[in-house]
Design a protein around this motif. Structure first.
Motif, PDB file in Angstrom:
ATOM      1  N   TRP A  19       0.166   1.917   8.205  1.00 22.26           N
ATOM      2  CA  TRP A  19       0.009   0.675   8.967  1.00 22.26           C
ATOM      3  C   TRP A  19      -0.571   0.986  10.331  1.00 22.26           C
ATOM      4  N   GLU A  20      -1.686   0.383  10.638  1.00 25.52           N
ATOM      5  CA  GLU A  20      -2.371   0.503  11.921  1.00 25.52           C
ATOM      6  C   GLU A  20      -2.562   1.959  12.363  1.00 25.52           C
ATOM      7  N   GLY A  21      -3.060   2.781  11.462  1.00 28.21           N
ATOM      8  CA  GLY A  21      -3.365   4.168  11.786  1.00 28.21           C
ATOM      9  C   GLY A  21      -2.185   5.120  11.787  1.00 28.21           C
ATOM     10  N   LYS A  22      -0.990   4.621  11.513  1.00 24.71           N
ATOM     11  CA  LYS A  22       0.199   5.472  11.448  1.00 24.71           C
ATOM     12  C   LYS A  22       0.799   5.401  10.053  1.00 24.71           C
ATOM     13  N   GLU A  23       1.630   6.374   9.758  1.00 27.52           N
ATOM     14  CA  GLU A  23       2.351   6.372   8.491  1.00 27.52           C
ATOM     15  C   GLU A  23       3.838   6.304   8.783  1.00 27.52           C
ATOM     16  N   TYR A  24       4.519   5.388   8.115  1.00 32.41           N
ATOM     17  CA  TYR A  24       5.965   5.236   8.251  1.00 32.41           C
ATOM     18  C   TYR A  24       6.595   5.727   6.965  1.00 32.41           C
ATOM     19  N   LYS A  25       7.576   6.616   7.110  1.00 39.46           N
ATOM     20  CA  LYS A  25       8.167   7.279   5.953  1.00 39.46           C
ATOM     21  C   LYS A  25       9.617   6.870   5.757  1.00 39.46           C
ATOM     22  N   ILE A  26       9.963   6.695   4.486  1.00 45.11           N
ATOM     23  CA  ILE A  26      11.350   6.487   4.077  1.00 45.11           C
ATOM     24  C   ILE A  26      11.719   7.694   3.232  1.00 45.11           C
ATOM     25  N   ILE A  27      12.762   8.388   3.630  1.00 44.48           N
ATOM     26  CA  ILE A  27      13.190   9.581   2.916  1.00 44.48           C
ATOM     27  C   ILE A  27      14.126   9.177   1.788  1.00 44.48           C
ATOM     28  N   ARG A  28      13.822   9.643   0.571  1.00 44.55           N
ATOM     29  CA  ARG A  28      14.688   9.397  -0.579  1.00 44.55           C
ATOM     30  C   ARG A  28      15.601  10.601  -0.740  1.00 44.55           C
ATOM     31  N   ASN A  29      16.891  10.353  -0.652  1.00 44.43           N
ATOM     32  CA  ASN A  29      17.860  11.428  -0.804  1.00 44.43           C
ATOM     33  C   ASN A  29      18.786  11.070  -1.951  1.00 44.43           C
ATOM     34  N   PRO A  30      18.789  11.868  -3.034  1.00 42.82           N
ATOM     35  CA  PRO A  30      19.616  11.515  -4.196  1.00 42.82           C
ATOM     36  C   PRO A  30      21.109  11.476  -3.889  1.00 42.82           C
ATOM     37  N   PHE A  31      21.552  12.142  -2.837  1.00 42.95           N
ATOM     38  CA  PHE A  31      22.967  12.143  -2.493  1.00 42.95           C
ATOM     39  C   PHE A  31      23.343  11.006  -1.553  1.00 42.95           C
ATOM     40  N   GLN A  89       0.821  -1.216   0.000  1.00 43.15           N
ATOM     41  CA  GLN A  89       0.000   0.000   0.000  1.00 43.15           C
ATOM     42  C   GLN A  89       0.856   1.269   0.000  1.00 43.15           C
ATOM     43  N   MET A  90       2.155   1.133  -0.167  1.00 42.77           N
ATOM     44  CA  MET A  90       3.033   2.305  -0.122  1.00 42.77           C
ATOM     45  C   MET A  90       2.744   3.267  -1.253  1.00 42.77           C
ATOM     46  N   THR A  91       2.984   4.550  -0.961  1.00 40.28           N
ATOM     47  CA  THR A  91       2.878   5.595  -1.973  1.00 40.28           C
ATOM     48  C   THR A  91       4.201   6.340  -2.017  1.00 40.28           C
ATOM     49  N   VAL A  92       4.552   6.789  -3.207  1.00 40.85           N
ATOM     50  CA  VAL A  92       5.794   7.528  -3.399  1.00 40.85           C
ATOM     51  C   VAL A  92       5.435   8.923  -3.873  1.00 40.85           C
ATOM     52  N   LYS A  93       5.843   9.920  -3.077  1.00 36.10           N
ATOM     53  CA  LYS A  93       5.507  11.309  -3.408  1.00 36.10           C
ATOM     54  C   LYS A  93       6.556  12.240  -2.831  1.00 36.10           C
ATOM     55  N   ASN A  94       6.984  13.203  -3.615  1.00 35.68           N
ATOM     56  CA  ASN A  94       7.879  14.266  -3.154  1.00 35.68           C
ATOM     57  C   ASN A  94       9.118  13.751  -2.425  1.00 35.68           C
ATOM     58  N   GLY A  95       9.743  12.737  -2.953  1.00 34.90           N
ATOM     59  CA  GLY A  95      10.974  12.241  -2.354  1.00 34.90           C
ATOM     60  C   GLY A  95      10.784  11.448  -1.086  1.00 34.90           C
ATOM     61  N   LYS A  96       9.542  11.056  -0.774  1.00 36.81           N
ATOM     62  CA  LYS A  96       9.266  10.247   0.414  1.00 36.81           C
ATOM     63  C   LYS A  96       8.405   9.065   0.030  1.00 36.81           C
ATOM     64  N   ILE A  97       8.668   7.959   0.687  1.00 39.19           N
ATOM     65  CA  ILE A  97       7.837   6.773   0.537  1.00 39.19           C
ATOM     66  C   ILE A  97       7.046   6.657   1.827  1.00 39.19           C
ATOM     67  N   PHE A 154      12.781  -4.605  -5.616  1.00 42.08           N
ATOM     68  CA  PHE A 154      12.658  -5.857  -4.887  1.00 42.08           C
ATOM     69  C   PHE A 154      11.192  -6.196  -4.612  1.00 42.08           C
ATOM     70  N   TYR A 155      10.419  -5.201  -4.241  1.00 38.93           N
ATOM     71  CA  TYR A 155       9.027  -5.452  -3.886  1.00 38.93           C
ATOM     72  C   TYR A 155       8.082  -5.487  -5.072  1.00 38.93           C
ATOM     73  N   SER A 156       8.409  -4.810  -6.139  1.00 38.74           N
ATOM     74  CA  SER A 156       7.441  -4.755  -7.231  1.00 38.74           C
ATOM     75  C   SER A 156       8.118  -4.416  -8.544  1.00 38.74           C
ATOM     76  N   THR A 157       8.217  -5.393  -9.409  1.00 34.61           N
ATOM     77  CA  THR A 157       8.763  -5.123 -10.737  1.00 34.61           C
ATOM     78  C   THR A 157       7.688  -4.599 -11.673  1.00 34.61           C
ATOM     79  N   GLU A 158       6.426  -4.979 -11.455  1.00 35.63           N
ATOM     80  CA  GLU A 158       5.360  -4.519 -12.355  1.00 35.63           C
ATOM     81  C   GLU A 158       4.932  -3.089 -12.054  1.00 35.63           C
ATOM     82  N   ASN A 159       5.282  -2.546 -10.898  1.00 31.52           N
ATOM     83  CA  ASN A 159       4.860  -1.209 -10.521  1.00 31.52           C
ATOM     84  C   ASN A 159       6.035  -0.251 -10.630  1.00 31.52           C
ATOM     85  N   SER A 160       6.500  -0.016 -11.844  1.00 33.73           N
ATOM     86  CA  SER A 160       7.693   0.799 -12.050  1.00 33.73           C
ATOM     87  C   SER A 160       7.448   2.283 -11.825  1.00 33.73           C
TER      88      SER A 160
END
Length: 178
Positions: A143-155, A131-139, A167-173
């Motif tokens: 889960w259970e009423g909270k949102e867990y974020k992974i920060i994408r940093n190009p550097f 159910q992850m979404t990717v927006k504005n450099g964050k994933i 790894f998780y999804s080849t069809e969802n490029s």
């Protein structure tokens, strides 16, 4: 020359982080046994910005406190107050920046988030990751009423984040391109 020094420092820090991550992954895999099947992968979210804040803000805060004392002695009460306010902002920023550092270990059936001290924050099943979404450099993973974020940093971690998304999804490029 500064760019070369920066790269050497970054590589040394990354090597140390990778060793800690590998050790933590092995410990967790041994603890959970069969629940953690398949290959394990790691990435770091917010580590370099957190480390920068950790090592730069404290000396700057100390400098501002010394300037506030000097201004107070010289009779500049207004400047003294401003220096103290800046020092407090630096210390709060340091605390917040270090809290944003996360180590993420992921495998076939899930993902685990750890804080900078190696304490597990949450373990997410594969259904939450789908159910992850990717927006504005964050994933964002809900889960259970909270949102867990992974920060994408190009550097810092863009390559590792792309590997995780592959790894998780080849069809969802669409996740990878953003």
């Amino acid at each position: 020359m500064g760019h070369i020094v920066q790269r050497l420092v970054r590589n040394a820090i990354m090597q140390a982080v990778n060793q800690v991550i590998q050790k933590k992954t092995q410990q967790e895999a041994a603890k959970f046994g069969n629940e953690w099947k398949g290959s394990f992968h790691c990435l770091v979210s917010g580590y370099y910005s957190g480390m920068t804040v950790k090592y730069l803000m404290l000396p700057f805060a100390v400098f501002c406190i010394l300037c506030a004392i000097g201004s107070g002695i010289a009779g500049g009460l207004t400047y003294s107050i401003w220096f103290l306010v800046i020092a407090v902002v630096c210390l709060v920023t340091r605390s917040y920046g270090m809290k944003m550092m996360r180590v993420i270990i992921y495998w076939d059936n899930g993902m685990a988030f750890y804080d900078k001290d190696g304490n597990e924050l949450v373990q997410l099943p594969r259904t939450a990751i789908e159910q992850m979404t990717v927006k504005n450099g964050k994933i964002t993973i809900p889960w259970e009423g909270k949102e867990y974020k992974i920060i994408r940093n190009p550097f810092d971690n863009e390559k590792e984040v792309r590997e995780m998304l592959n790894f998780y999804s080849t069809e969802n490029s669409k996740w990878i391109a953003r």
